[in-house]
Write a protein that holds these residues in place. Structure first.
Motif, PDB file in Angstrom:
ATOM      1  N   PRO A 127       2.358   9.486   2.820  1.00  0.00           N
ATOM      2  CA  PRO A 127       1.799   8.017   3.312  1.00  0.00           C
ATOM      3  C   PRO A 127       0.518   7.843   2.587  1.00  0.00           C
ATOM      4  N   ASN A 128      -0.258   9.008   2.112  1.00  0.00           N
ATOM      5  CA  ASN A 128      -1.546   8.891   1.573  1.00  0.00           C
ATOM      6  C   ASN A 128      -1.306   8.080   0.367  1.00  0.00           C
ATOM      7  N   SER A 129      -0.447   8.417  -0.634  1.00  0.00           N
ATOM      8  CA  SER A 129      -0.454   7.843  -1.750  1.00  0.00           C
ATOM      9  C   SER A 129       0.583   6.701  -1.788  1.00  0.00           C
ATOM     10  N   ASN A 130       1.274   6.520  -0.851  1.00  0.00           N
ATOM     11  CA  ASN A 130       2.006   5.372  -0.627  1.00  0.00           C
ATOM     12  C   ASN A 130       1.972   4.577   0.887  1.00  0.00           C
ATOM     13  N   PRO A 131       0.706   4.006   0.937  1.00  0.00           N
ATOM     14  CA  PRO A 131       0.270   3.477   2.342  1.00  0.00           C
ATOM     15  C   PRO A 131       1.523   2.313   2.598  1.00  0.00           C
ATOM     16  N   PHE A 132       1.714   2.261   3.649  1.00  0.00           N
ATOM     17  CA  PHE A 132       2.429   1.231   4.154  1.00  0.00           C
ATOM     18  C   PHE A 132       2.444  -0.372   4.056  1.00  0.00           C
ATOM     19  N   THR A 133       1.071  -0.565   4.210  1.00  0.00           N
ATOM     20  CA  THR A 133       0.508  -2.076   3.873  1.00  0.00           C
ATOM     21  C   THR A 133       0.710  -2.360   2.360  1.00  0.00           C
ATOM     22  N   ARG A 134       0.342  -1.467   1.743  1.00  0.00           N
ATOM     23  CA  ARG A 134       0.706  -1.581   0.249  1.00  0.00           C
ATOM     24  C   ARG A 134       2.290  -1.934  -0.063  1.00  0.00           C
ATOM     25  N   THR A 135       3.064  -1.152   0.362  1.00  0.00           N
ATOM     26  CA  THR A 135       4.230  -1.322   0.183  1.00  0.00           C
ATOM     27  C   THR A 135       4.884  -2.572   0.588  1.00  0.00           C
ATOM     28  N   VAL A 136       4.561  -2.998   1.788  1.00  0.00           N
ATOM     29  CA  VAL A 136       5.002  -4.445   2.182  1.00  0.00           C
ATOM     30  C   VAL A 136       4.201  -5.662   1.452  1.00  0.00           C
ATOM     31  N   ALA A 137       3.186  -5.231   0.991  1.00  0.00           N
ATOM     32  CA  ALA A 137       2.474  -6.668   0.430  1.00  0.00           C
ATOM     33  C   ALA A 137       3.364  -6.762  -1.101  1.00  0.00           C
ATOM     34  N   SER A 138       3.478  -5.676  -1.875  1.00  0.00           N
ATOM     35  CA  SER A 138       4.400  -5.482  -2.924  1.00  0.00           C
ATOM     36  C   SER A 138       5.650  -6.122  -2.797  1.00  0.00           C
ATOM     37  N   LEU A 139       6.313  -5.626  -1.833  1.00  0.00           N
ATOM     38  CA  LEU A 139       7.749  -6.062  -1.634  1.00  0.00           C
ATOM     39  C   LEU A 139       7.824  -7.738  -1.114  1.00  0.00           C
TER      40      LEU A 139
END
Length: 332
Positions: free
Chosen positions: A236-248
């Motif tokens: 999770p530190n290198s792949n934060p959920f908020t960044r994943t959601v925003a990118s998708l």
């Protein structure tokens, strides 16, 4: 004048008496200021003719006093004012700006703020010297900036590698430039940067990153999508959920935009979606997998899980479970 014009003039020893460097992006301000500090005077001349002041520790009267001095055994003197945004009543410099000493190069680094362009002081700066606004670049502009930066250093980069860097480093250009410089140093004898180089030297996985997730979702590859999201959940530190959601979210918004384009030629799509032509085919493929109604549903799902990740309507699920659940709903 833009950034490239200013540096070109400086390299050609075309100097102006005042450089007012303002704006949100500190990188360009620092680069111009540092170039002047390093290249206008020789090392022997700097001792008597180069002065660095700080906004918190100085005032307008002090700046003018320094600026009105004549150079000693040199053609110019350089006065650099860092953190100039902290100077009170900086507009009081107007009398000096109207009639600056030609042998002085006064550099004001006015970071994270801009002057009111309607005021006479701002207009006078633009008339007498160089008024430069350093604007933040947008996310979609970053891959092109990376390409340009590397080209200036006689390097090139594969589109996917450039996109990986842009996504994971963000738009802090000082940070991006620092990583690119480290990358260049670590690749002697090579001139083309690949995803493998990014993984080895910067630590971004070439197989488990947001672009591979987008591709897997675009192809509706259930196995690969789940493998990547499980990796994200475990790191999770290198792949934060908020960044994943925003990118998708932006990925599926581009798919929605594609559905409504009249001109679906490669260049037209690249321009409309603001992506490299290299990535157009992935959006074309994804649009075939996801009709308009499903894309709208997915965008709604992403908004829902963005809220859940911030605690709304979610009492017990951790971010890893939320990501897995979100991907399942997108794919089914």
């Amino acid at each position: 004048m833009n950034y490239e014009d200013i540096l070109a003039n400086l390299r050609n020893k075309i100097y102006h008496p005042v450089y007012f460097l303002m704006g949100e992006e500190s990188y360009f301000i620092d680069q111009i200021s540092e170039y002047i500090a390093q290249h206008v005077l020789t090392e022997a001349e700097k001792g008597f003719n180069q002065h660095v002041l700080y906004g918190k520790d100085t005032d307008v009267d002090t700046i003018i006093t320094y600026a009105r001095r004549f150079p000693m055994m040199a053609n110019h003197q350089v006065v650099i004012v860092r953190e100039a945004q902290n100077i009170k009543k900086i507009e009081d410099l107007e009398p000096y700006v109207k009639n600056p000493l030609k042998s002085t190069i006064l550099v004001l680094s006015y970071k994270y703020k801009t002057l009111d362009k309607r005021k006479t002081f701002t207009k006078q700066v633009a008339k007498t010297g160089v008024l430069f606004e350093s604007k933040k670049i947008y996310d979609n502009q970053l891959p092109a900036w990376i390409n340009s930066y590397l080209k200036a250093h006689q390097y090139s980069i594969e589109p996917q590698a450039s996109a990986m860097l842009a996504e994971y480093l963000g738009t802090d250009l000082s940070k991006v430039a620092n990583e690119l410089n480290k990358l260049i140093i670590s690749l002697p004898g090579q001139t083309r940067i690949t995803p493998d180089h990014i993984e080895k030297n910067i630590g971004i996985s070439k197989d488990y990153n947001i672009f591979e997730l987008q591709n897997a979702l675009g192809e509706r590859n259930i196995l690969k999508s789940n493998q990547i999201i499980n990796y994200f959940a475990a790191n999770p530190n290198s792949n934060p959920f908020t960044r994943t959601v925003a990118s998708l979210y932006f990925f599926f918004m581009k798919i929605l935009t594609y559905h409504f384009l009249e001109d679906k030629s490669q260049n037209a799509v690249a321009s409309a979606l603001q992506v490299s032509p290299f990535f157009v085919r992935s959006y074309v493929s994804a649009a075939k997998q996801y009709p308009i109604r499903k894309v709208v549903e997915i965008i709604s799902i992403l908004r829902e899980y963005d809220m859940k990740s911030k605690g709304w309507g979610n009492v017990s699920s951790d971010s890893g479970d939320l990501q897995k659940e979100m991907i399942y709903r997108i794919l089914h």
